[in-house]
Design a protein around this motif. Structure first.
Motif, mmCIF file in Angstrom:
data_model
loop_
_atom_site.group_PDB
_atom_site.id
_atom_site.type_symbol
_atom_site.label_atom_id
_atom_site.label_comp_id
_atom_site.label_asym_id
_atom_site.label_seq_id
_atom_site.Cartn_x
_atom_site.Cartn_y
_atom_site.Cartn_z
ATOM 1 N N PRO A 115 0.853 -1.077 0.029
ATOM 2 C CA PRO A 115 0.058 0.077 0.030
ATOM 3 C C PRO A 115 0.980 1.197 0.049
ATOM 4 C CG PRO A 115 -0.270 -1.186 2.143
ATOM 5 C CD PRO A 115 0.427 -2.269 1.165
ATOM 6 N N ALA A 116 2.121 1.545 0.533
ATOM 7 C CA ALA A 116 2.844 2.419 0.584
ATOM 8 C C ALA A 116 3.393 2.612 -0.849
ATOM 9 C CB ALA A 116 3.879 2.060 1.706
ATOM 10 N N VAL A 117 3.756 1.662 -1.572
ATOM 11 C CA VAL A 117 4.077 1.874 -2.950
ATOM 12 C C VAL A 117 2.901 2.602 -3.801
ATOM 13 C CG1 VAL A 117 5.279 0.911 -4.812
ATOM 14 C CG2 VAL A 117 6.171 0.458 -2.530
ATOM 15 N N VAL A 118 1.875 1.972 -3.747
ATOM 16 C CA VAL A 118 0.775 2.028 -4.371
ATOM 17 C C VAL A 118 0.232 3.459 -4.037
ATOM 18 C CG1 VAL A 118 -1.785 1.673 -4.899
ATOM 19 C CG2 VAL A 118 0.048 -0.283 -5.175
ATOM 20 N N PHE A 119 0.214 3.893 -2.971
ATOM 21 C CA PHE A 119 -0.088 5.335 -2.454
ATOM 22 C C PHE A 119 0.846 6.313 -3.020
ATOM 23 C CE2 PHE A 119 -0.248 9.055 0.212
ATOM 24 C CZ PHE A 119 -1.521 9.217 0.291
ATOM 25 N N ALA A 120 2.006 5.865 -3.233
ATOM 26 C CA ALA A 120 3.053 6.935 -3.609
ATOM 27 C C ALA A 120 2.813 7.119 -5.255
ATOM 28 C CB ALA A 120 4.378 6.375 -3.508
ATOM 29 N N VAL A 121 2.407 5.560 -5.850
ATOM 30 C CA VAL A 121 2.131 5.781 -7.576
ATOM 31 C C VAL A 121 1.240 6.662 -7.864
ATOM 32 C CG1 VAL A 121 1.653 4.367 -9.340
ATOM 33 C CG2 VAL A 121 3.358 3.432 -7.763
ATOM 34 N N TYR A 122 0.170 6.411 -7.224
ATOM 35 C CA TYR A 122 -1.167 7.223 -7.476
ATOM 36 C C TYR A 122 -0.991 8.714 -6.944
ATOM 37 C CZ TYR A 122 -4.311 3.277 -8.776
ATOM 38 O OH TYR A 122 -4.776 2.365 -9.306
ATOM 39 N N GLY A 123 -0.173 9.127 -5.927
ATOM 40 C CA GLY A 123 0.090 10.462 -5.609
ATOM 41 C C GLY A 123 0.987 11.277 -6.350
ATOM 42 N N ALA A 124 1.959 10.485 -7.277
ATOM 43 C CA ALA A 124 3.094 11.175 -7.957
ATOM 44 C C ALA A 124 2.289 12.316 -8.971
ATOM 45 C CB ALA A 124 3.719 10.198 -8.883
ATOM 46 N N PRO A 125 1.402 11.871 -9.856
ATOM 47 C CA PRO A 125 0.745 13.296 -10.545
ATOM 48 C C PRO A 125 0.683 14.514 -9.804
ATOM 49 C CG PRO A 125 -0.336 11.211 -11.095
ATOM 50 C CD PRO A 125 0.262 10.966 -9.842
ATOM 51 N N ILE A 126 0.136 14.309 -8.431
ATOM 52 C CA ILE A 126 -0.116 15.393 -7.690
ATOM 53 C C ILE A 126 1.085 16.121 -6.886
ATOM 54 C CG2 ILE A 126 -1.371 16.451 -5.790
ATOM 55 C CD1 ILE A 126 -3.026 15.613 -8.338
ATOM 56 N N VAL A 127 1.781 15.326 -6.400
ATOM 57 C CA VAL A 127 3.037 15.377 -5.850
ATOM 58 C C VAL A 127 4.061 16.308 -6.518
ATOM 59 C CG1 VAL A 127 5.038 14.695 -4.023
ATOM 60 C CG2 VAL A 127 2.754 13.733 -3.986
ATOM 61 N N LEU A 128 4.141 15.605 -7.742
ATOM 62 C CA LEU A 128 5.401 15.882 -8.557
ATOM 63 C C LEU A 128 4.993 17.278 -9.279
ATOM 64 C CD1 LEU A 128 6.889 12.555 -9.692
ATOM 65 C CD2 LEU A 128 7.733 13.924 -7.785
ATOM 66 N N SER A 129 3.829 17.864 -9.190
ATOM 67 C CA SER A 129 3.448 18.944 -9.906
ATOM 68 C C SER A 129 3.826 19.970 -8.894
ATOM 69 C CB SER A 129 2.158 19.025 -10.237
ATOM 70 O OG SER A 129 1.076 19.237 -8.903
ATOM 71 N N GLY A 130 4.163 19.677 -7.865
ATOM 72 C CA GLY A 130 4.748 20.925 -6.941
ATOM 73 C C GLY A 130 3.701 21.531 -6.129
ATOM 74 N N SER A 131 2.221 21.152 -6.170
ATOM 75 C CA SER A 131 1.325 22.021 -5.259
ATOM 76 C C SER A 131 0.030 20.929 -5.134
ATOM 77 C CB SER A 131 0.657 23.207 -5.894
ATOM 78 O OG SER A 131 0.184 22.805 -7.192
ATOM 79 N N ALA A 132 -0.887 21.348 -4.318
ATOM 80 C CA ALA A 132 -1.883 20.482 -3.828
ATOM 81 C C ALA A 132 -3.111 20.862 -5.053
ATOM 82 C CB ALA A 132 -2.440 20.651 -2.626
#
Length: 802
Positions: A69-86
C-alpha cells in the motif's frame, strides 16, 4: 472489528475493514438531520476505541503488509506531488468531482435535505442527486479529512482516492499471500499487489476523478479477503461480521445495485468450491443456507433497484440507455478490462495497437489460467475475488449504458491483472502450497485417478514453466507501467492558483449573494462559492440569465459581461469575474471590491440608488471599447425616463494574432489568432508598441507544459499547469516598454518528466498587451449634454433614471 468478529485479524484485513466501517458509519449518521453533527465524532470515537483495544506499543514496527500500500499510494500520488502543489486531476475532462464536493459539503452539514437552501447552482446540483437517492458513501471520507486536517476537501480528493488504492493493494496482498502460501518468495505477494492495484483503466479513471470506481474496487477486494474467515475455525457466525460491514459500506458507496459486485460472484464461488468432497467444507445444510442467503440478498437488492419509482426507474437513461456516453468519446472496449492500454487517455485508441493487443493477449491467457488454478486448488480468497469482480463487471457491462459499462470495466480490471500475475508466480516455481493445508488434503485424498494425474503432470513438466512465467510476468508489468506512465504524462491538473483564490473569495463574500460567475467554473459555483448563492451562467441554474440574443449561454461556455442583458443581471448583488485583458467593465451599479491575479469581485449596493434603463455595449470579442456614433448616443439619451448618461471610458489593449508570427515551427499549425504548439519550438513575432508605458502580457489558451514569453531576449515569465476553459487568458507578468517595435518569442520546450507535460498540443493565442494604468472613472453627463460623448472610446454607455 476483531472483537466483533471473534478472531484475530491481520493488518491486511483490519485496515480495509476499518475503512469500510468508516464509510458505513458516516453514511448512517448523515441519513438524518438530527444525527449528522455526530457523524465525524462517531468515527473519531471508533478510532479512539481501536487505540484502546490495540495500544500503539503493541504495534509492530513494520508489517510487510504495509509495503504494497505504501508503494501504491506513492504511485497514485505522484501526479499531484510531482506537480509541486496540492490540486486534483481530471480538470476540464470531467466536472463530476465538483458535484462530489457539493454532495459532501451538504451531506455532512445537513444530511440529505435541501430545506432552507436558496436558489443557486449548488442547490440545483444537489437537487439532481440527493433527491434521487444517489449514494454518497464513497465521497464522505473527504469530510473526515477536512475535519481532521482543516483543509478544503477539494485538495483532498486525490489523496483519498490514492488511499483507497492503497487499501486495494493491502487486500490484494492478503489474497496473494494466501494463494501462494508460505513457500513463496517474500517479494512476490507485495509485488503482485502493487502491479495489480494500478491497472491502466482504473488508473485512468483515477486521473479522471473516479472516486466511486476506486472505492468500489477497494470494497470488492476487501470482501473477498475477509468473507472466507467464516469457513475457518470456530464462531463462524461472528466471523461474518467483518464481511457484513464491507457489504454495508458497499451499499453506502454504490447503492443496492452495488451488490452485483458481491452476490453473483459469491454464489459462483460457493458452487465452484462445493464439489470438492475432500475439503473440510461446512455441512451441506450450512452451505445451502449460505447460498439461499446470498440469493435472498440479490433478490432484495433487485427489488429495491427495480421497483416502480426505484433507483433504476429514476435514472433509467443513465443506467441502461444505449446512447448514454457521458464524457466518453465512445463505448469502451471490453478488452480494456485487461489493465493494459497504451494511450495517455483511456477514451482514445491505443498509440501502439499491435503491441497493446499482444500484451492484452498475454494478460487474458495468464488470467484465465489463474482463474482455473484458483478454482482447482481451492484458493478461497482468490476464487471469491476473481468471480466477484468478473461477474459483477461483465453483468454491468452487458446490461447497462456505455457510461456505466466503462465504470464497471475499471472496477473489475484489477482482478484480471491479479489473476494473470498469480498464474505467472505459480509457474515460476513449485512453491504454491495452501496456507490452510488444502493442497495437503488434496494430496492425501488423491486416490482416484492418480495414474491419470501423474501422466498429465509428466506432460506438463515438458513445458519450461519458469521461463514462460517469467516472460509473461515481465510483459504484464511492462504493459501496466508503460500504460500508466502515458496517463501520468497526459494528466490534466486543475490550476491551483485560480482555485485557491476562489476559495478565499468564497469565504470573503459568504452571505453576500446572489452571485453570478460568467465563466464556466463548476468547481466555483458548486463548491467554492456555495455560501454566496453562486450561479454559473453556463452550468445548472434556476434563474434565466439571457444574453443580448435572448438565448441562454450554452453549457460549458463563457461570455463577456457585456453580452448579458442588464435587467436580469442586476438581480445578482455580486459578480465574480475571471480577469481578462479584453473584458468589459460591469454595469454602473457595480463597483470593484477586490482584484487578484485571476479573479475580480464586483458588488452593487443592496438597494441601487439609480435604475439602469438602457445599456449599450460597445467593442468586440477582443477589444472592450468602441466609438459610438453621435446618432446612437443621442438616441440613447432619448430613452423614456432617462435623466443622465453614464459612460465607461476604456483604453483598448494591443491584440496580436500569434498565428501571424514571422516564423514558427512548421508543425505548429496556425490560424490568424492561434498556434497549436505541437512539439518543442519557438515562434517569433514583431509587435509595434504605440505608446510608452508598463504593459501586462497575457496569452490566451490553455497550457499544461512549460510555455515562456520573452521580449527582445528578456524572459518575462514561464507558465505551466495553466489548464483553462475556453475563452480564458493566462497572465505572464508586466514589463516597461517604450514606443517602438519589439521581437516577442513564444517558446515551448515540449514534454518532460513532469506530470501533465504531454497530452494534445496546447493551442494558444492571441497575445494581448495591456498598458498598466488606473482605470478611468465613469463619466456621467446629463442627457442634454449627450453629444459630449461622441467620438470617445467607450466600453459602454448607459441611460440612467431615478
Amino acid at each position: 472489528m476483531e472483537r466483533a468478529g471473534g478472531r484475530a485479524l491481520p493488518l491486511s484485513v483490519r485496515m480495509p475493514c476499518g475503512v469500510a466501517l468508516t464509510i458505513g458509519v458516516l453514511d448512517l449518521f448523515t441519513r438524518s438531520t438530527s444525527t449528522v453533527s455526530a457523524a465525524i465524532p462517531a468515527v473519531c470515537a471508533l478510532a479512539a476505541g481501536g487505540l484502546v483495544l490495540r495500544p500503539p506499543w503493541r504495534w509492530r514496527r513494520l508489517d510487510r503488509a504495509l509495503v504494497a500500500p505504501a508503494v501504491v499510494f506513492a504511485v497514485y500520488g505522484a501526479p499531484i506531488v510531482l506537480s509541486g502543489s496540492a490540486t486534483w486531476a481530471g480538470y476540464v475532462k470531467l466536472d463530476d468531482t465538483a458535484t462530489w464536493l457539493a454532495l459532501v459539503d451538504r451531506t455532512l452539514t445537513a444530511g440529505h435535505t435541501l430545506a432552507g437552501l436558496p436558489t443557486s447552482t449548488y442547490t440545483d446540483t444537489l437537487a439532481a442527486y440527493l433527491t434521487n437517492g444517489y449514494p454518497v458513501g464513497s465521497f464522505l471520507p473527504l469530510g473526515l479529512g477536512h475535519a481532521l486536517l482543516a483543509q478544503d476537501i477539494a485538495w483532498l480528493t486525490d489523496p483519498w482516492m490514492a488511499f483507497a488504492a492503497a487499501m486495494l493493494a493491502m487486500s490484494l496482498y492478503r489474497i496473494a499471500a494466501r494463494a501462494l502460501g508460505s513457500g513463496a518468495p517474500r517479494w512476490q505477494a507485495p509485488a503482485i499487489a502493487v502491479i495489480s492495484a494500478q491497472p491502466a483503466l482504473l488508473y485512468g479513471y483515477y486521473l479522471w476523478g473516479g472516486m466511486k470506481e476506486m472505492t468500489g474496487a477497494m470494497l470488492v477486494a476487501a470482501f473477498a479477503s475477509v468473507a472466507p474467515l467464516a469457513w475457518e475455525g470456530r464462531r463462524r457466525a461472528r466471523a461474518l461480521i467483518p464481511a457484513l460491514v464491507v457489504v454495508w459500506a458497499t451499499l453506502s458507496a454504490l447503492s443496492a445495485g452495488g451488490l452485483v459486485w458481491l452476490a453473483p460472484g459469491a454464489v459462483l464461488a460457493l458452487l465452484a468450491l462445493a464439489p470438492r468432497r475432500d475439503l473440510r467444507l461446512p455441512p451441506a445444510r450450512v452451505l445451502a443456507r449460505a447460498v439461499g442467503g446470498v440469493a435472498a440478498l440479490c433478490g432484495a437488492a433487485a427489488y429495491l433497484a427495480l421497483r416502480p419509482g426505484g433507483f433504476v426507474a429514476r435514472n433509467e437513461s443513465v443506467l441502461t440507455g444505449g446512447n448514454e456516453l457521458g464524457n466518453l468519446l465512445g463505448p469502451l472496449r471490453l478488452r480494456q478490462i485487461a489493465g493494459i492500454w497504451l494511450s495517455g487517455d483511456f477514451r482514445t485508441a491505443a498509440t501502439s495497437p499491435t503491441v497493446t493487443s499482444l500484451l492484452i493477449a498475454v494478460v487474458v491467457l495468464a488470467g484465465a489460467t489463474g482463474l482455473v488454478l484458483a478454482v482447482y486448488r481451492s484458493r478461497r480468497e482468490l476464487t471469491l475475488y476473481l468471480l466477484c469482480s468478473l461477474a459483477g463487471g461483465l453483468i454491468v457491462y452487458w446490461v447497462s449504458s456505455p457510461w456505466l459499462a466503462g465504470k464497471a470495466l475499471a472496477t473489475a480490471s484489477p482482478a484480471v491483472v491479479f489473476a494473470a500475475l498469480i498464474a505467472c508466480a505459480i509457474a515460476l516455481g513449485g512453491h504454491a502450497t495452501d496456507a490452510g493445508g488444502v493442497d495437503g488434503a488434496l494430496e492425501r485424498g488423491a486416490t482416484t485417478g492418480a495414474k491419470r494425474r501423474d501422466r498429465l503432470a509428466r506432460r506438463a513438466n515438458l513445458i519450461p514453466w519458469r521461463a514462460v512465467g517469467a516472460l509473461a510476468g515481465a510483459a504484464i508489468v511492462v504493459g501496466v507501467v508503460w500504460s500508466n506512465l502515458l496517463g501520468y504524462h497526459d494528466v490534466s491538473l486543475a490550476p491551483r492558483g485560480q482555485f485557491s483564490e476562489l476559495a478565499h473569495i468564497g469565504e470573503t463574500i459568504a452571505g453576500e449573494g446572489p452571485t453570478l460567475i460568467t465563466d464556466y467554473s463548476p468547481f466555483g459555483a458548486r463548491h467554492f462559492l456555495r455560501e454566496a448563492e453562486a450561479e454559473s451562467a453556463s452550468d445548472l441554474r434556476t434563474r434565466f440569465d439571457p444574453l443580448l440574443s435572448d438565448k441562454p449561454l450554452a453549457k460549458a461556455t463563457t461570455a463577456d459581461i457585456d453580452q448579458f442583458q442588464t435587467t436580469p443581471l442586476l438581480v445578482y448583488r455580486t459578480l465574480v469575474l475571471r480577469r481578462s485583458p479584453v473584458a468589459s467593465r460591469p454595469p454602473s451599479p457595480y463597483t470593484l471590491r477586490s482584484r487578484d491575479r485571476y479573479w475580480e469581485v464586483w458588488q452593487r449596493p443592496v438597494t441601487p440608488t439609480a435604475a439602469v434603463l438602457n445599456h449599450l455595449p460597445l467593442g468586440d470579442a477582443v477589444r472592450p471599447g468602441g466609438v459610438p456614433t453621435c446618432a446612437t448616443v443621442l438616441g440613447l439619451a432619448r430613452t423614456a425616463g432617462a435623466r443622465e448618461l453614464i459612460a465607461a471610458p476604456v483604453e483598448n489593449p494591443l491584440v496580436v494574432g500569434v498565428g501571424e508570427a514571422s516564423s514558427h515551427p512548421r508543425r505548429w499549425s496556425d490560424g490568424s489568432e492561434y498556434l497549436s504548439l505541437n512539439g518543442a519550438g519557438t515562434a517569433r513575432l514583431i509587435v509595434a508598441v504605440p505608446r510608452a508605458g508598463r504593459y501586462e502580457l497575457w496569452l490566451g489558451g490553455s497550457m499544461s507544459g512549460p510555455v515562456r514569453i520573452a521580449i527582445n531576449g528578456v524572459t518575462l515569465g514561464t507558465r505551466r499547469y495553466e489548464t483553462q476553459e475556453d475563452g480564458q487568458y493566462v497572465p505572464f507578468g508586466a514589463i516597461g516598454l517604450q514606443r517602438g517595435r519589439y521581437e516577442v518569442r513564444i517558446g515551448y520546450d515540449g514534454g518532460d518528466w513532469r506530470p501533465g507535460s504531454g497530452g494534445p498540443p496546447a493551442t494558444v493565442g492571441p497575445l494581448v498587451l495591456r498598458r498598466e494604468a488606473p482605470p478611468p472613472p465613469l463619466q456621467t453627463v446629463p442627457v442634454r449634454a449627450a453629444a459630449s460623448l461622441c467620438g470617445l472610446t467607450l466600453d459602454w454607455v448607459e441611460a440612467v433614471g431615478g
